[in-house]
Motif scaffolding. Structure first.
Motif, mmCIF file in Angstrom:
data_model
loop_
_atom_site.group_PDB
_atom_site.id
_atom_site.type_symbol
_atom_site.label_atom_id
_atom_site.label_comp_id
_atom_site.label_asym_id
_atom_site.label_seq_id
_atom_site.Cartn_x
_atom_site.Cartn_y
_atom_site.Cartn_z
ATOM 1 N N SER A 112 0.854 -1.193 0.000
ATOM 2 C CA SER A 112 0.000 0.000 0.000
ATOM 3 C C SER A 112 0.883 1.234 0.000
ATOM 4 O O SER A 112 1.965 1.247 0.587
ATOM 5 C CB SER A 112 -0.928 0.002 1.225
ATOM 6 O OG SER A 112 -0.174 0.040 2.427
ATOM 7 N N LEU A 113 0.397 2.289 -0.671
ATOM 8 C CA LEU A 113 1.158 3.531 -0.792
ATOM 9 C C LEU A 113 0.421 4.655 -0.059
ATOM 10 O O LEU A 113 -0.784 4.830 -0.244
ATOM 11 C CB LEU A 113 1.349 3.913 -2.259
ATOM 12 C CG LEU A 113 2.121 2.917 -3.129
ATOM 13 C CD1 LEU A 113 2.191 3.417 -4.571
ATOM 14 C CD2 LEU A 113 3.517 2.679 -2.581
ATOM 15 N N LYS B 15 9.796 17.752 -9.706
ATOM 16 C CA LYS B 15 10.037 18.814 -10.672
ATOM 17 C C LYS B 15 8.826 18.936 -11.597
ATOM 18 O O LYS B 15 7.927 18.094 -11.569
ATOM 19 C CB LYS B 15 11.296 18.525 -11.480
ATOM 20 C CG LYS B 15 12.556 18.419 -10.635
ATOM 21 C CD LYS B 15 13.752 18.080 -11.509
ATOM 22 C CE LYS B 15 15.030 17.941 -10.674
ATOM 23 N NZ LYS B 15 16.202 17.573 -11.506
ATOM 24 N N GLU B 16 8.849 19.943 -12.412
ATOM 25 C CA GLU B 16 7.727 20.177 -13.321
ATOM 26 C C GLU B 16 7.513 18.985 -14.260
ATOM 27 O O GLU B 16 6.381 18.574 -14.526
ATOM 28 C CB GLU B 16 7.957 21.460 -14.128
ATOM 29 C CG GLU B 16 6.809 21.803 -15.070
ATOM 30 C CD GLU B 16 7.063 23.083 -15.829
ATOM 31 O OE1 GLU B 16 6.266 23.405 -16.737
ATOM 32 O OE2 GLU B 16 8.062 23.768 -15.529
ATOM 33 N N ASP B 17 8.628 18.371 -14.738
ATOM 34 C CA ASP B 17 8.488 17.265 -15.681
ATOM 35 C C ASP B 17 8.128 15.939 -15.007
ATOM 36 O O ASP B 17 7.989 14.918 -15.672
ATOM 37 C CB ASP B 17 9.760 17.095 -16.519
ATOM 38 C CG ASP B 17 11.000 16.869 -15.663
ATOM 39 O OD1 ASP B 17 10.846 16.781 -14.418
ATOM 40 O OD2 ASP B 17 12.101 16.773 -16.224
ATOM 41 N N ASP B 18 7.991 15.927 -13.651
ATOM 42 C CA ASP B 18 7.522 14.718 -12.960
ATOM 43 C C ASP B 18 6.004 14.582 -13.013
ATOM 44 O O ASP B 18 5.465 13.529 -12.652
ATOM 45 C CB ASP B 18 7.969 14.731 -11.488
ATOM 46 C CG ASP B 18 9.457 14.461 -11.324
ATOM 47 O OD1 ASP B 18 9.973 13.639 -12.099
ATOM 48 O OD2 ASP B 18 10.080 15.061 -10.438
ATOM 49 N N ASP B 19 5.340 15.652 -13.435
ATOM 50 C CA ASP B 19 3.880 15.637 -13.467
ATOM 51 C C ASP B 19 3.372 14.526 -14.395
ATOM 52 O O ASP B 19 3.877 14.343 -15.503
ATOM 53 C CB ASP B 19 3.356 17.000 -13.930
ATOM 54 C CG ASP B 19 1.859 17.137 -13.725
ATOM 55 O OD1 ASP B 19 1.342 16.571 -12.745
ATOM 56 O OD2 ASP B 19 1.205 17.811 -14.536
ATOM 57 N N HIS B 20 2.391 13.736 -13.896
ATOM 58 C CA HIS B 20 1.767 12.634 -14.619
ATOM 59 C C HIS B 20 2.702 11.442 -14.861
ATOM 60 O O HIS B 20 2.412 10.583 -15.693
ATOM 61 C CB HIS B 20 1.185 13.104 -15.960
ATOM 62 C CG HIS B 20 -0.069 13.911 -15.795
ATOM 63 N ND1 HIS B 20 -0.053 15.252 -15.465
ATOM 64 C CD2 HIS B 20 -1.375 13.562 -15.885
ATOM 65 C CE1 HIS B 20 -1.296 15.693 -15.383
ATOM 66 N NE2 HIS B 20 -2.126 14.695 -15.610
ATOM 67 N N LYS B 21 3.796 11.378 -14.113
ATOM 68 C CA LYS B 21 4.664 10.208 -14.195
ATOM 69 C C LYS B 21 4.282 9.192 -13.120
ATOM 70 O O LYS B 21 3.783 9.555 -12.062
ATOM 71 C CB LYS B 21 6.135 10.607 -14.034
ATOM 72 C CG LYS B 21 6.722 11.276 -15.265
ATOM 73 C CD LYS B 21 8.221 11.475 -15.113
ATOM 74 C CE LYS B 21 8.816 12.084 -16.381
ATOM 75 N NZ LYS B 21 10.293 12.277 -16.257
ATOM 76 N N ASP B 22 4.532 7.902 -13.391
ATOM 77 C CA ASP B 22 4.189 6.827 -12.457
ATOM 78 C C ASP B 22 5.368 6.499 -11.539
ATOM 79 O O ASP B 22 6.533 6.571 -11.953
ATOM 80 C CB ASP B 22 3.784 5.558 -13.212
ATOM 81 C CG ASP B 22 2.440 5.704 -13.903
ATOM 82 O OD1 ASP B 22 1.668 6.608 -13.512
ATOM 83 O OD2 ASP B 22 2.146 4.906 -14.833
ATOM 84 N N VAL B 23 5.037 6.132 -10.300
ATOM 85 C CA VAL B 23 6.021 5.626 -9.339
ATOM 86 C C VAL B 23 5.510 4.279 -8.848
ATOM 87 O O VAL B 23 4.362 4.176 -8.399
ATOM 88 C CB VAL B 23 6.213 6.589 -8.148
ATOM 89 C CG1 VAL B 23 7.214 6.001 -7.156
ATOM 90 C CG2 VAL B 23 6.690 7.950 -8.628
ATOM 91 N N THR B 24 6.356 3.249 -8.914
ATOM 92 C CA THR B 24 5.947 1.890 -8.557
ATOM 93 C C THR B 24 6.792 1.346 -7.414
ATOM 94 O O THR B 24 8.015 1.510 -7.402
ATOM 95 C CB THR B 24 6.070 0.939 -9.769
ATOM 96 O OG1 THR B 24 5.226 1.420 -10.822
ATOM 97 C CG2 THR B 24 5.644 -0.473 -9.400
ATOM 98 N N CYS B 25 6.119 0.718 -6.450
ATOM 99 C CA CYS B 25 6.798 0.019 -5.357
ATOM 100 C C CYS B 25 6.555 -1.482 -5.547
ATOM 101 O O CYS B 25 5.406 -1.921 -5.666
ATOM 102 C CB CYS B 25 6.269 0.476 -4.006
ATOM 103 S SG CYS B 25 6.971 -0.432 -2.593
#
Length: 301
Positions: free
Chosen positions: A153-154, A215-225
């Motif tokens: 869980s995140l 950062k601005e370019d992190d917008d709408h990027k996925d992060v997975t655990c």
């Protein structure tokens, strides 16, 4: 019948199914545990006996199937262990400390139990006929087979551009001897910290905390655990970053400051000019007064 024989008689009754004489023989286990197939599971267990503290060398611990105490799933002499369990079970604690915790690896579908602990007090290292023994058949452990690993869980707040942002990835498990490994799809080693804790008897939690500055370019990027359990069983959870722009008041502050400075300069110039103008007027009036006085004196003559 002397006191020792009475005690031995009571113990034998307890071993063969009577619950009358159990004073001093106690065990604490978790009656039901989740077990991930192909992974591992730990059965927490503590016990006490009616004798004084004894070293591990004088204690023999066994785990057996409920229906038959001769069907051993763990014993120090592995040749007496059922073939299906041979090499897959071991004690994690010391019997001399009252610890009978059992680890089982490579969990199989048929490993559901119930399983019970049995303790024997040996008079000598080779004693196999001791009357001081007890099987805790009323306090056994049943394993609930899980075929899919628990998903992590995140937990997180809203990421804001330019400010530290933290995501906590957590997963529960029942095998603290082989803690699940948590990995991230981004982040360096310096950005990640881990914590392990016991939630309750038979249940543990592993946490991995990722901290970075969006950062601005992190917008709408996925992060997975991703959680990797013993036995190479894996599960994962993904979140999408919706980075909030940092509030910037420069477009308001800068023009305001410029306007204030400009107004200050203009006001200062106006005051300076007014003072200079008044001084000039006073000078002219002073000159006019002097000339009038001269003209008056001439007319008197």
């Amino acid at each position: 019948m002397d006191k020792n024989k009475i005690l031995q008689h009571c113990l034998l009754l307890g071993v063969f199914g009577s619950a009358v004489c159990t004073d001093g023989w106690k065990v604490s286990v978790v009656e039901s545990l989740d077990a991930l197939v192909s992974s591992c599971v730990v059965l927490p267990c503590t016990f006490s006996h009616p004798h004084e503290n004894l070293p591990t060398s004088k204690l023999r611990g066994k785990w057996h199937v409920t229906s038959d105490r001769d069907q051993l799933i763990y014993y120090e002499d592995s040749t007496r262990v059922l073939e299906n369990f041979r090499g897959r079970t071991k004690l994690l604690g010391k019997l001399g400390d009252g610890n009978c915790t059992l680890e089982m690896i490579e969990v199989k579908e048929h490993d559901s139990g119930p399983f019970c602990f049995r303790i024997e007090i040996a008079r000598t290292p080779t004693d196999t006929s001791t009357p001081d023994k007890f099987s805790f058949v009323k306090n056994c452990v049943t394993l609930n087979m899980i075929h899919e690993p628990p998903k992590p869980s995140l937990a997180h707040k809203i990421p804001v551009e330019g400010y530290p942002f933290t995501i906590t990835c957590s997963v529960t498990h029942t095998c603290p001897s082989h803690i699940p490994k948590l990995t991230w799809s981004r982040g360096s080693e310096n950005e990640i910290t881990e914590h392990h804790r016991k939630l309750q008897l038979g249940m543990w939690e592993t946490q991995s905390i990722l901290t970075f500055i969006p950062k601005e370019d992190d917008d709408h990027k996925d992060v997975t655990c991703t959680a990797e359990f013993n036995g190479q069983r894996t599960s994962e959870e993904t979140m999408t970053l919706f980075v909030k722009r940092a509030v910037n008041y420069n477009h308001i502050i800068i023009p305001t400051v410029v306007a204030i400075i400009t107004a200050g300069i203009f006001g200062g110039l106006c005051i300076f000019m007014m003072k200079k103008y008044k001084k000039r007027i006073n000078e002219l009036q002073s000159q006019d007064g002097t000339m009038w006085n001269r003209m008056s004196r001439i007319s008197r003559r």
